[in-house]
Each structure stands twice: as C-alpha cells, then as structure tokens.
Design a protein around this motif. Structure first.
Motif, PDB file in Angstrom:
ATOM      1  N   GLY A 146      61.823  -5.292  60.691  1.00  0.00           N
ATOM      2  CA  GLY A 146      61.450  -5.421  61.860  1.00  0.00           C
ATOM      3  C   GLY A 146      59.698  -6.521  62.172  1.00  0.00           C
ATOM      4  N   THR A 165      57.912  -1.310  63.101  1.00  0.00           N
ATOM      5  CA  THR A 165      59.292  -0.705  63.491  1.00  0.00           C
ATOM      6  C   THR A 165      59.566   0.702  63.337  1.00  0.00           C
ATOM      7  OG1 THR A 165      60.989  -2.145  63.519  1.00  0.00           O
ATOM      8  CG2 THR A 165      60.121  -2.309  65.130  1.00  0.00           C
ATOM      9  N   GLY A 175      67.589  -5.025  58.768  1.00  0.00           N
ATOM     10  CA  GLY A 175      68.562  -6.300  59.243  1.00  0.00           C
ATOM     11  C   GLY A 175      69.402  -6.114  58.508  1.00  0.00           C
ATOM     12  N   VAL A 232      67.096  -3.390  63.228  1.00  0.00           N
ATOM     13  CA  VAL A 232      66.610  -3.954  63.849  1.00  0.00           C
ATOM     14  C   VAL A 232      65.745  -5.679  63.162  1.00  0.00           C
ATOM     15  CG1 VAL A 232      64.573  -1.961  64.042  1.00  0.00           C
ATOM     16  CG2 VAL A 232      65.319  -2.953  61.639  1.00  0.00           C
ATOM     17  N   SER A 260      66.617  -9.415  62.679  1.00  0.00           N
ATOM     18  CA  SER A 260      66.489 -11.069  63.307  1.00  0.00           C
ATOM     19  C   SER A 260      67.908 -11.981  64.106  1.00  0.00           C
ATOM     20  CB  SER A 260      65.517 -11.839  62.440  1.00  0.00           C
ATOM     21  OG  SER A 260      65.952 -12.723  62.037  1.00  0.00           O
ATOM     22  N   ASN A 262      71.173  -9.577  63.696  1.00  0.00           N
ATOM     23  CA  ASN A 262      72.479  -8.657  64.087  1.00  0.00           C
ATOM     24  C   ASN A 262      73.656  -8.287  64.165  1.00  0.00           C
ATOM     25  OD1 ASN A 262      69.208  -6.293  63.939  1.00  0.00           O
ATOM     26  ND2 ASN A 262      68.643  -7.852  65.418  1.00  0.00           N
ATOM     27  N   TYR A 322      66.712   2.281  70.265  1.00  0.00           N
ATOM     28  CA  TYR A 322      65.854   2.723  68.583  1.00  0.00           C
ATOM     29  C   TYR A 322      66.716   3.851  69.624  1.00  0.00           C
ATOM     30  CZ  TYR A 322      62.870  -0.817  67.758  1.00  0.00           C
ATOM     31  OH  TYR A 322      62.215  -1.259  67.311  1.00  0.00           O
TER      32      TYR A 322
END
Length: 344
Positions: free
Chosen positions: A12, A16, A66, A89, A91, A93, A105
């Motif tokens: 992220g 994050t 990721g 978290v 790009s 997922n 989260y």
C-alpha cells in the motif's frame, strides 16, 4: 483462537502498516484474542514465517499485503489445518475481491470474529502455486514489464499504460495444449488458467470460474486489432468478456502447455521465467480461508434460463469455429448446439 499476523510493511505504498496494526491491536485486545504481529523484510519471508505457524500452535494466519504477499503466505499454509485471513492492501487484490473480503481494515479484522472458513482449490504450475489466476500470454508479458519497472506508481492505471505500450511489441506464440486426452494448437493473445473469476483490479477474465469446483477455467482469447480491443475492454470489467465471439474456455483439473521457447509465467500477478513445458495441476480444497458468511459459493448452479454467452447466432458461429479447429468433436458440437437451441 491464536492468531499470527504477517504484515508486509511496504504494501500500500508503506502508508498503511501503522493503520492496520492499530486496527489489529484494537479489535483483538478488546476480544481477548491472543495474537502476534510479524513484519516481513525480504521476498520469501512470508512463506518462511507461514510454514512455522502450525508448529507454534496458531489457529489462524492473517496476511496483510498485496497479491504477492498473499501468495507467499498462502503457499506456506497449503494442506494444513490453519485458516488464512486476508487484509488486502495491494493494488490488485484479486483473491480478496473474488471472495468478497472487505478492503476496510477493521471490517477485514472482524471476519476473524464473525466470518466463516471455506476450503478453496489451489492451482500449481510446475513448482509454483497460485490461488487466483496464472497465465502465459500477454498478461504474463505485461506483468513482467510492470514488476520490472521499479519506481512507477502501483495500481490498475499504470498497468494499463504499460499494456498499451507493450501491445505493439508483443508477438503471441503458437502453443500446444493437452488435457483430458485431447491435444490442440492455438496462438493465444491471452491464455489464463483461472481458479477465480478475476485477475484483480476488478478485471473479470473468467466469469464462470469458482474457487471450489475442482476445475480450472482455461481462457483463450486470440489477438484482435487495437481498436477492437479497446472497444471491447469494458467487457473485462462488467463480467461479459465471455460474450466475445472468439472467447474460448475449457474446464479441466490438469493440463500441459508446450511452447516453442521459455518465457514468463505469472502466478497471481507475480511473474517468473519458466521453460517450454508447463504442467498445471489443481489441488482440490487444499487451503482454508476466512470469508464473510454472506459469501455464496460460485460453484452454486446457475438459475435456469440464465444466458451465459450473448447472442444465439454468435454462439452458434462460435461453436462451429471450435468444431472446425478440432477443439470440439462432432458429438460435442451437436450436444452444445442442442442445449443452446433448447433455450429459445
């Protein structure tokens, strides 16, 4: 319940990790759950840490990161009784999207308290594993360029910017595909072996794929002119890519792909170089994963009468082309045609 959280601190964009850690502390402390947080430092750490989780009496392993981080950690849990939970978290997922795991989260953490576990299939290509998709066509070629271009921003937009540039440099290879006693050749622009319906980023490449049906969806799409590709691109995101006249899909639990030379392969978006021969094998329900209780298994039969591939005339033409290429036998062609006409 004893939880091990494996967190990739740079996922992220590195912004994050503190937020996710705070959510984990808040929710699990209040619930009286025993937990530990471990941070990865290098590629491969997630796999190594996950492999030791069972020995330390953990019941659940949370993967925070990721698609690459999720793939590493999930690989370490294959065939065990441990349950994987995901806090996405990244790009793309892809697996999290397919299983309807929330991106918030705190909501993702709450799945440990209010979700349910589900066994899903696992894909294997040679000695690598995947949980969402694998491919050897243009998607693998672009994935290699994307992963090698260090310093660019992550996400779907940079990916498509690279794809637009590399479209003019990519030359599809003629390959041989063997499965269920059948052999045929083709020159695919895209060849994706899907365990779930999407790559990630909302790109749905195999709308009928289900992660627990014991079968891969092997998607083959030939190369088309750029303007036609751009015109049909929205189908990739609205779940109707299978209505393309030249869209081909096969369902199988094992296949062998032979290509003229070594090249890139991707597993869940992470690329590696492999040889000419690729052996794909499905491991049925080999991974347990925590999902929302509302998640409906995609392997549930469709409602009667639901159209799955668009205009009837286009479908008949498509079936005829498949028969002409030797992909369908005369008997299979007649059977599929009969089923199609029964819908009218």
């Amino acid at each position: 319940m004893k939880i091990l959280c494996i967190l990739n601190p740079i996922a992220g964009g590195g912004r994050t990790a503190a937020q996710v850690s705070a959510a984990i502390h808040h929710i699990f402390r209040d619930a009286g759950i025993e937990y530990d947080i471990v941070y990865t430092q290098h590629s491969g750490d997630g796999l190594a840490i996950a492999k030791h989780a069972e020995k330390n009496a953990y019941s659940h392993v949370i993967a925070v990161g990721g698609d690459g981080t999720i793939n590493e950690i999930a690989t370490g849990l294959i065939g065990t009784d441990l349950i994987l939970a995901i806090i996405p978290v990244g790009s793309g997922n892809g697996l999290a999207r397919a299983l309807q795991i929330p991106f918030d989260y705190q909501e993702a953490c709450q799945l440990l308290l209010h979700g349910t576990s589900r066994a899903i299939d696992v894909g294997q290509v040679n000695d690598r594993y995947f949980f969402a998709t694998s491919g050897i066509g243009f998607d693998a070629y672009v994935g290699k360029q994307y992963n090698e271009h260090l310093g660019h921003s992550r996400g779907i937009l940079p990916y498509f910017q690279i794809a637009a540039t590399e479209y003019f440099h990519y030359t599809p290879q003629k390959i041989t595909l063997e499965y269920q006693g059948k052999t045929f050749t083709c020159t695919p622009f895209v060849l994706t072996v899907a365990n779930v319906e999407q790559y990630g980023g909302g790109a749905i490449i195999a709308p009928e794929a289900a992660p627990d049906d014991g079968l891969f969806d092997v998607v083959i799409i030939p190369q088309t002119p750029l303007l036609k590709t751009v015109y049909h691109l929205p189908r990739l995101f609205n779940g109707t890519i299978d209505t393309l006249p030249d869209f081909i899909t096969h369902k199988t639990a094992a296949l062998t792909i032979t290509r003229p030379e070594p090249g890139p392969v991707h597993v869940d978006g992470e690329t590696f170089l492999a040889g000419q021969s690729l052996e794909y094998t499905l491991l049925p329900q080999a991974l347990r994963i925590q999902v929302p209780e509302k998640t409906v298994p995609r392997s549930t039969p469709k409602k009667p009468g639901k159209s799955f591939s668009g205009n009837t005339l286009e479908l008949l033409e498509k079936l005829s082309r498949l028969k002409d290429r030797g992909i369908l036998t005369d008997e299979e062609f007649e059977e599929q045609k009969r089923k199609l006409l029964e819908r009218l």
